[in-house]
Design a protein around this motif. Sequence first.
Motif, PDB file in Angstrom:
ATOM      1  N   MET A 228     -10.746   5.458   8.823  1.00  0.00           N
ATOM      2  CA  MET A 228      -9.992   5.724   7.601  1.00  0.00           C
ATOM      3  C   MET A 228     -10.852   6.407   6.556  1.00  0.00           C
ATOM      4  SD  MET A 228      -7.820   2.175   7.158  1.00  0.00           S
ATOM      5  CE  MET A 228      -9.216   1.096   7.451  1.00  0.00           C
TER       6      MET A 228
ATOM      7  N   LEU B   3       0.291  -0.025   7.747  1.00  0.00           N
ATOM      8  CA  LEU B   3      -0.484   0.221   6.538  1.00  0.00           C
ATOM      9  C   LEU B   3       0.410   0.287   5.305  1.00  0.00           C
ATOM     10  CD1 LEU B   3      -2.958   2.876   7.959  1.00  0.00           C
ATOM     11  CD2 LEU B   3      -3.578   0.617   7.082  1.00  0.00           C
TER      12      LEU B   3
ATOM     13  N   LEU C 189     -10.528   6.840   2.384  1.00  0.00           N
ATOM     14  CA  LEU C 189      -9.791   6.440   1.186  1.00  0.00           C
ATOM     15  C   LEU C 189     -10.197   7.354   0.041  1.00  0.00           C
ATOM     16  CD1 LEU C 189      -7.872   4.382  -0.155  1.00  0.00           C
ATOM     17  CD2 LEU C 189      -9.882   3.029  -0.734  1.00  0.00           C
TER      18      LEU C 189
ATOM     19  N   VAL D 262     -12.782   0.518   9.681  1.00  0.00           N
ATOM     20  CA  VAL D 262     -12.876   1.371   8.502  1.00  0.00           C
ATOM     21  C   VAL D 262     -13.358   2.766   8.838  1.00  0.00           C
ATOM     22  CG1 VAL D 262     -13.197  -0.554   6.927  1.00  0.00           C
ATOM     23  CG2 VAL D 262     -15.197   0.436   8.064  1.00  0.00           C
TER      24      VAL D 262
ATOM     25  N   LEU E 195       0.811  -1.208   0.000  1.00  0.00           N
ATOM     26  CA  LEU E 195       0.000   0.000   0.000  1.00  0.00           C
ATOM     27  C   LEU E 195       0.850   1.265   0.000  1.00  0.00           C
ATOM     28  CD1 LEU E 195      -2.833   1.183   0.087  1.00  0.00           C
ATOM     29  CD2 LEU E 195      -2.744   1.054   2.588  1.00  0.00           C
TER      30      LEU E 195
ATOM     31  N   LEU F  43       1.190  -3.154   4.013  1.00  0.00           N
ATOM     32  CA  LEU F  43       0.073  -4.032   3.660  1.00  0.00           C
ATOM     33  C   LEU F  43       0.202  -4.498   2.218  1.00  0.00           C
ATOM     34  CD1 LEU F  43      -2.715  -5.295   4.266  1.00  0.00           C
ATOM     35  CD2 LEU F  43      -3.731  -3.143   3.458  1.00  0.00           C
TER      36      LEU F  43
ATOM     37  N   ARG G 222      -9.095  -4.997   0.926  1.00  0.00           N
ATOM     38  CA  ARG G 222      -7.923  -5.385   1.712  1.00  0.00           C
ATOM     39  C   ARG G 222      -7.874  -4.631   3.041  1.00  0.00           C
ATOM     40  NH1 ARG G 222      -5.759  -8.411   2.624  1.00  0.00           N
ATOM     41  NH2 ARG G 222      -3.509  -8.173   2.391  1.00  0.00           N
ATOM     42  N   LEU G 223      -8.304  -3.374   3.037  1.00  0.00           N
ATOM     43  CA  LEU G 223      -8.301  -2.600   4.285  1.00  0.00           C
ATOM     44  C   LEU G 223      -9.322  -3.138   5.281  1.00  0.00           C
ATOM     45  CD1 LEU G 223      -7.923   0.997   2.827  1.00  0.00           C
ATOM     46  CD2 LEU G 223      -6.215  -0.245   4.162  1.00  0.00           C
ATOM     47  N   ARG G 224     -10.464  -3.635   4.772  1.00  0.00           N
ATOM     48  CA  ARG G 224     -11.487  -4.186   5.674  1.00  0.00           C
ATOM     49  C   ARG G 224     -11.009  -5.438   6.384  1.00  0.00           C
ATOM     50  NH1 ARG G 224     -15.112  -3.302   1.133  1.00  0.00           N
ATOM     51  NH2 ARG G 224     -16.218  -1.306   1.406  1.00  0.00           N
TER      52      ARG G 224
ATOM     53  N   ARG H  10      -9.995  -1.156  -0.814  1.00  0.00           N
ATOM     54  CA  ARG H  10     -10.952  -1.100   0.306  1.00  0.00           C
ATOM     55  C   ARG H  10     -11.167  -2.486   0.896  1.00  0.00           C
ATOM     56  NH1 ARG H  10     -13.635   2.362  -3.467  1.00  0.00           N
ATOM     57  NH2 ARG H  10     -13.500   4.556  -2.785  1.00  0.00           N
TER      58      ARG H  10
END
Length: 336
Positions: free
Chosen positions: A110, A74, A112, A107, A57, A77, A99-101, A97
């Motif tokens: 954050m 992060l 995005l 969330v 990321l 990631l 992958r972030l979840r 998104r």
Amino acid sequence: MSHAVGRSVCPGRYLPTLCRCTLVFLQLMFLIPAVPAAEIAITLRPEAEVLGADIRLGEVAEIACAETELRRRLEGLVIGKAPLPGRSRPITADYVRLRLRQLDIGVDRMVLGGAERIEVSMPGVAVSEEQIRQIVTGFVKTSGIWGDAEVKVAELTISADRTLPKGRATYRVLPPRHMRSLATVPLSVVFDVDGRFQKTIRATVRVSALAPVVVAARPIGRLKPISTDDLKMEKMNLVELPTGVMTDADDIIGKRARRNIDAGDILRPDLIEMPPLVKRGDMVVIVAESEGIKVTATGEVKSDGLRGDQVKVVNLDSNKRFSARVVDKKTVMVDF
């Protein structure tokens, strides 16, 4: 003379209304809780370059976060596999998104933003055909596969994909495990970049290998001893000759022809042999030893033999026949 007529404004007339609005605003401010600002802001770039095997990321986005350890987490990631060197692949914001979840960060902390699609590429360095030719030529001249021959690359075929990632490249050349031919040899040029394996480039090389070989200077009869005058050296391409041709005359002189050899024939091991050390009818000393006792007798050899061979002999004193081991031209030994 005309006069402009205007209406005067009296502030006192609107004061009650202003006070009522202010009161309502204050009431709402205390009744509705304030929405906290996001703690992490992630802004995706439209284009990005990566160098490793994975897309992280931090390579495709700007990350604003007050917590240093969280920002590093992060940035590291992994959101996908990197493209091959010299190529690219797209990564969508929706996939980021997703992958972030999967993180246990939340969330709601954050935001995005930025590009909805990122074109991720890996910069590549192409290995030229000339570079591969130099590598392969150096290998065939120093590998020893063709002995001391003067080796030249006559033809070279190289695989098409020769792009490596940027970095410090090293290589090694691997010949096939089993050589089927000295004329055409498949080689593998293995490249590492920054100490990690990256690519194998296939190269098939056809070579010429010039070396002096031993040739019969004149006809040599069967079982005739071979002398220096019987031989000459001629330079030939080894890859066009049968395997096992002889390149050193010293390995032949003193031996004898196993069969008739014509002038111009190339000498091979199957055409020559060592002459027997003893021959049928030779007179020898027979030696027998056992537990410190040594007995000798005169004998006659009844079969040809090299050093170490077992031959038939006859003891001329007792007329007995038995086997003995050849020691030298004049001696055989009975082993107990």
